[in-house]
Design a protein around this motif. Sequence first.
Motif, short mmCIF file in Angstrom:
data_model
loop_
_atom_site.label_atom_id
_atom_site.label_comp_id
_atom_site.label_asym_id
_atom_site.label_seq_id
_atom_site.Cartn_x
_atom_site.Cartn_y
_atom_site.Cartn_z
N LEU A 120 -10.97 5.18 12.32
CA LEU A 120 -9.88 4.21 12.49
C LEU A 120 -9.98 3.03 11.53
CD1 LEU A 120 -9.58 4.18 16.38
CD2 LEU A 120 -8.24 5.49 14.71
N ALA A 121 -10.93 3.07 10.61
CA ALA A 121 -11.06 1.99 9.62
C ALA A 121 -9.80 1.95 8.77
CB ALA A 121 -12.28 2.22 8.74
N GLY A 122 -9.41 0.76 8.35
CA GLY A 122 -8.26 0.62 7.46
C GLY A 122 -8.51 1.30 6.13
N CYS A 123 -7.47 1.46 5.37
CA CYS A 123 -7.56 2.10 4.06
C CYS A 123 -8.57 1.35 3.18
CB CYS A 123 -6.18 2.09 3.39
SG CYS A 123 -6.08 3.05 1.88
N ALA A 124 -9.50 2.07 2.59
CA ALA A 124 -10.49 1.46 1.71
C ALA A 124 -9.78 0.97 0.44
CB ALA A 124 -11.58 2.47 1.36
N MET A 125 -9.84 -0.33 0.19
CA MET A 125 -9.05 -0.93 -0.89
C MET A 125 -9.84 -1.19 -2.17
SD MET A 125 -6.17 -0.68 0.40
CE MET A 125 -5.31 -1.32 -1.00
N ALA A 177 -0.43 -0.83 -11.53
CA ALA A 177 -1.29 -0.22 -10.51
C ALA A 177 -0.68 -0.38 -9.12
CB ALA A 177 -2.69 -0.84 -10.56
N VAL A 178 -0.14 -1.55 -8.84
CA VAL A 178 0.50 -1.76 -7.53
C VAL A 178 1.73 -0.87 -7.40
CG1 VAL A 178 1.69 -3.43 -6.06
CG2 VAL A 178 -0.41 -4.09 -7.23
N ALA A 179 2.52 -0.76 -8.47
CA ALA A 179 3.69 0.12 -8.43
C ALA A 179 3.27 1.57 -8.19
CB ALA A 179 4.49 0.00 -9.73
N ALA A 180 2.20 2.01 -8.82
CA ALA A 180 1.72 3.37 -8.61
C ALA A 180 1.28 3.56 -7.17
CB ALA A 180 0.56 3.68 -9.55
N TRP A 181 0.56 2.60 -6.62
CA TRP A 181 0.06 2.69 -5.24
C TRP A 181 1.22 2.72 -4.24
CZ3 TRP A 181 -0.53 -1.56 -1.51
CH2 TRP A 181 -1.24 -1.20 -0.37
N LEU A 182 2.24 1.89 -4.48
CA LEU A 182 3.40 1.84 -3.58
C LEU A 182 4.30 3.07 -3.71
CD1 LEU A 182 4.37 -1.94 -3.94
CD2 LEU A 182 3.29 -0.83 -1.96
N GLY A 183 4.30 3.70 -4.88
CA GLY A 183 5.22 4.80 -5.14
C GLY A 183 4.63 6.20 -5.04
N GLY A 212 -0.60 9.66 -3.36
CA GLY A 212 -1.88 10.18 -3.84
C GLY A 212 -2.62 9.22 -4.76
N ALA A 213 -2.01 8.10 -5.10
CA ALA A 213 -2.61 7.15 -6.04
C ALA A 213 -3.60 6.21 -5.35
CB ALA A 213 -1.53 6.33 -6.74
N SER A 225 -6.69 6.68 -1.25
CA SER A 225 -5.23 6.79 -1.36
C SER A 225 -4.64 6.85 0.04
CB SER A 225 -4.84 8.06 -2.13
OG SER A 225 -5.08 9.21 -1.34
N LEU A 226 -3.34 6.60 0.13
CA LEU A 226 -2.66 6.70 1.42
C LEU A 226 -2.68 8.14 1.93
CD1 LEU A 226 0.29 4.23 0.85
CD2 LEU A 226 -1.89 3.83 2.01
#
Length: 185
Positions: free
Chosen positions: A68-73, A91-97, A100-101, A108-109
């Motif tokens: 249940l740990a949050g996404c490793a950032m 990089a933020v755009a890739a992560w939001l879009g 798998g990034a 990744s999400l």
Amino acid sequence: MTTRLTLIAPALNAALREARFDDAGPVEAERRPVCPGPRVRVVCSPSGRCRATAAALGLETHAEEPALAGCAMGRWRGRRLDEVTAAEPEAVAAWLGDPGAAPHGGESLRELRARVAGWIESLEGSADGLEVWAVAEPDVIRAAVAYALGAPEETFWRLDVRPLSRTSLSGRAGRWNLRLDAPVG
């Protein structure tokens, strides 16, 4: 046997208020004990804000659940989203879009969703009639809901999880139902 899972979002804290990739620090919550009942197993994310929220809700007899740990950032941990966006807009755009990034060097999400899905699947049939309450990070709750509903990965960003909200899932044999509830407490 039906599995009942109640996901409780942590109380507000400075990191959530500032949109900072962090899960530590005190929470802004008055002590509001809730009574889960004798047949409820309580688990908690290992994060500081989830542990503090569990304590504020009187759920001190809980087990920490690493899944249940949050996404490793990665290198973004501790930084605010606006700072990261200014420094690394692509990089933020890739992560939001792209689910798998993981341009931050963390998880990744898609990986987060798979981890959370694995934990949920492990609950099926193992609860033996028990209900499970989990104090979990908002991103974990988003991943759980998207998985349970069989929603596309892109749905993750379309789900808002409010502080101290409760999300209930029930299901068996891979079929889940979502019940939207009022705030905890």
